[in-house]
Design an enzyme around this catalytic site. Structure first.
Site, mmCIF file in Angstrom:
data_model
loop_
_atom_site.group_PDB
_atom_site.id
_atom_site.type_symbol
_atom_site.label_atom_id
_atom_site.label_comp_id
_atom_site.label_asym_id
_atom_site.label_seq_id
_atom_site.Cartn_x
_atom_site.Cartn_y
_atom_site.Cartn_z
ATOM 1 N N GLN A 1 0.899 -1.139 0.105
ATOM 2 C CA GLN A 1 0.086 -0.008 0.116
ATOM 3 C C GLN A 1 0.818 1.141 0.016
ATOM 4 O O GLN A 1 2.106 1.255 0.257
ATOM 5 C CB GLN A 1 -1.076 0.104 1.199
ATOM 6 C CG GLN A 1 -1.875 -1.071 1.186
ATOM 7 C CD GLN A 1 -2.886 -0.986 2.700
ATOM 8 O OE1 GLN A 1 -3.084 -1.667 3.244
ATOM 9 N NE2 GLN A 1 -3.630 0.033 2.827
ATOM 10 N N HIS A 2 0.308 2.424 -0.259
ATOM 11 C CA HIS A 2 0.620 3.932 -0.013
ATOM 12 C C HIS A 2 1.599 4.152 -0.961
ATOM 13 O O HIS A 2 1.927 5.332 -0.912
ATOM 14 C CB HIS A 2 1.048 3.947 1.667
ATOM 15 C CG HIS A 2 0.228 3.090 2.497
ATOM 16 N ND1 HIS A 2 -1.071 3.585 2.658
ATOM 17 C CD2 HIS A 2 0.747 2.333 3.508
ATOM 18 C CE1 HIS A 2 -1.640 2.902 3.524
ATOM 19 N NE2 HIS A 2 -0.627 2.403 4.333
ATOM 20 N N ASP B 1 -2.305 -4.716 -0.287
ATOM 21 C CA ASP B 1 -2.034 -6.121 -0.024
ATOM 22 C C ASP B 1 -2.805 -6.807 1.058
ATOM 23 O O ASP B 1 -3.124 -7.911 1.342
ATOM 24 C CB ASP B 1 -0.475 -6.430 0.155
ATOM 25 C CG ASP B 1 -0.070 -5.373 1.271
ATOM 26 O OD1 ASP B 1 -0.593 -4.810 1.659
ATOM 27 O OD2 ASP B 1 1.365 -5.450 1.447
#
Ligand SMILES: Nc1ncnc2c1ncn2[C@@H]1O[C@H](COP(=O)(O)OP(=O)(O)O)[C@@H](O)[C@H]1O
Ligand SMILES: O=C(CO)[C@@H](O)[C@H](O)COP(=O)(O)O
Length: 494
Positions: free
Chosen positions: A71-72, A261
């Site tokens: 992520q991110h 994920d």
């Protein structure tokens, strides 16, 4: 028997599974490593994905593929679709000051945190994309000027699989959008005002798809050339286009929306009400599937969305499986020996406590922290005690996360342990002592890739819910709780 594929482009590697869409039976798989570091050229992920797909026998015969990803991470693209600079990952803490500034600018303290929690579900920390954009605007103005669009690792890989057909074709999903810091899980819409506040101007972001919507179609040409090796660097904005035939499925492979994920892992293990998933990968995460969005102004729980149309309140630590790697390196042993050593020492390691902030920490928010060892005596100065302290330390960070999640109203009828760290027998056996509850462990597997594959099956087969897939027989680990482990840890971490 339609087949589907799922990808997990995670921090350390890329994994691909090909499964039967209806039964979920595993047909074939592949994997390839990612380079180390908290700043990575996205083409290294692309090369790893193509290598893992090749090892998994290609995608010519699958009906759909979905990408789950770390992520991110901030992937910035210019007007021509070129990557502007290496991506800053979720565990890159250079934007910690930017996170502090964004909270300050919203009123500071409790007011600023409440503002962000209500607006985006989460209080900014260095992990979130919005803070990275602020960092870029402040520290690399020339690069910032070139940025036309920002997306996340899984968005970019999905777009690459589609042949990188222009910025307007960028797609994401609710799960990953909710980790940006400029999307609201409450309204399901972007907060363009907050994107602008973070970066200084409005840029393009991917269209957010619903759980089983089609993101596009695979361009078979992009997989036609097996790369020389993962992490081998840039191969150009669209990757090589060898134009090799991709079999009967050519042009017909659907791309699922993909997701972050953790949301993919929730789909992969089939998490439902009352389940808490604890994932021990590069990150440690503790999360639940919920019917309502969280908005925790303490900042401990991030109120993400999930990949099934619901929500995913989540606590993340920066220090999980790699604490085991680091301890094994310190002791000059492999991971299995580390586990045996840990299990040979008594619970609580006779007071030896490792506070494992080896990469700084995100929960609690201490981006500049380092690891510390407490309670070192002649009696605890040996490999077994250090190994035990490492396992207990990483689990205590996750137990704190579990407490935070429960404080937000989550139910933990069952704790499901997944991720690379769950392969450690010591982790599995010590976890119930630290958590004070039994844990269940599914058979070793790639649950993020599996969740992505299940999403792909949902896209391919249609319907209101993803197909029912069994994860096989879980093993339950029980132990007498040892509260002193957490008490000593709490004292040491302060
Ligand atoms: N047998 C094992 N014992 C302990 N740890 C393991 C074992 N196998 C893998 N790991 C850990 O798994 C980690 C990778 O987990 P993974 O979930 O694949 O990470 P990520 O998804 O973040 O890339 C490695 O850091 C390694 O320490
Ligand atoms: O930042 C988070 C969750 O908020 C991490 O969970 C990343 O999504 C990376 O995951 P792994 O690669 O460690 O699985």
């Amino acid at each position: 028997m339609p087949l589907v594929a799922g990808v997990d482009s995670s921090t350390q590697s890329c994994k691909v599974v090909v499964r039967d869409a209806e039964t979920g039976a595993l047909v074939r798989q592949g994997r390839a490593p990612h380079p180390p570091g908290t700043e990575v050229d996205p083409y290294a992920w692309w090369n790893a994905l193509r290598a893992a797909v090749a090892e998994a026998g290609g995608l010519a015969d699958v009906a759909a593929v979905s990408v789950g990803g770390q992520q991110h991470g901030m992937v910035c693209l210019d007007e021509a679709g070129e990557v502007v600079r290496p991506a800053l990952l979720w565990n890159d803490t250079r934007s910690a000051d930017a996170a502090r500034d964004l909270v300050e600018e919203a009123g500071g303290g409790e007011i600023g945190r409440r503002f962000w929690a209500d607006a985006t579900g989460a209080v900014p920390v260095a992990s979130f994309t919005a803070t990275k954009l602020r960092w870029l605007a402040r520290h690399e103005p020339a690069n910032a000027d070139r940025v036309a669009a920002v997306c996340l690792p899984h968005d970019w890989l999905t777009w690459k699989l589609a042949g990188a057909p222009g910025l307007a074709a960028l797609r994401t999903d609710r799960g990953d959008a909710s980790g940006t810091g400029y999307w609201s899980p409450h309204t399901g819409e972007y907060r363009f005002d907050l994107l602008e506040r973070a970066f200084g101007r409005r840029i393009r972001v991917p269209v957010v798809l619903g759980p089983a919507e089609v993101a596009g179609r695979l361009d078979p040409a992009v997989l036609g050339d097996v790369p020389p090796g993962p992490g081998s660097g840039a191969v150009g904005p669209s990757g090589p286009s060898a134009g090799a035939a991709d079999g009967p499925g050519a042009g017909g492979v659907l791309l699922g929306p993909g997701t972050g994920d953790n949301a993919a892992a929730a789909l992969g293990v089939g998490a439902g009400p009352g389940d808490v998933v604890v994932s021990i990968g590069t990150s440690g995460t503790v999360f639940a599937v919920a019917d309502t969005p969280a908005a925790d102004a303490t900042g401990a729980v991030a109120g993400f969305a999930d990949a099934g149309g619901r929500f995913l309140p989540l606590v993340a630590t920066l220090n999980a499986a790699r604490v085991l790697d680091a301890a094994a390196t310190l002791l000059g042993v492999d991971l299995d020996t580390l586990g045996e050593l840990a299990l040979s020492a008594p619970p609580g390691a006779d007071g030896l406590v490792l506070v494992p902030y080896l990469e700084g920490e995100r929960t609690p928010n201490r981006p500049d922290a380092t690891g510390t060892l407490h309670g070192l005596t002649l009696a605890t100065s040996n490999p077994a005690h250090l190994a035990r302290a490492a396992v207990e330390g990483l689990l205590c960070g996750l137990a704190d996360g579990l407490d935070a999640l429960l404080a937000q109203g989550a139910r933990a009828d069952r704790i499901i342990l997944v991720g690379g760290g769950a392969r450690s027998a010591a982790v599995r056996r010590i976890a119930p002592q630290v958590f004070g509850r039994p844990v269940v462990v599914p058979p070793p597997g790639e649950y993020v890739a599996d969740g992505a594959a299940r999403q792909a099956a949902w896209v391919a087969l249609g319907g209101d819910t993803p197909p029912d897939w069994s994860i096989g027989d879980t093993e339950e680990y029980t132990a007498t709780p040892v509260p002193t482990i957490r008490e000593r840890y709490a004292h040491a971490r302060g």
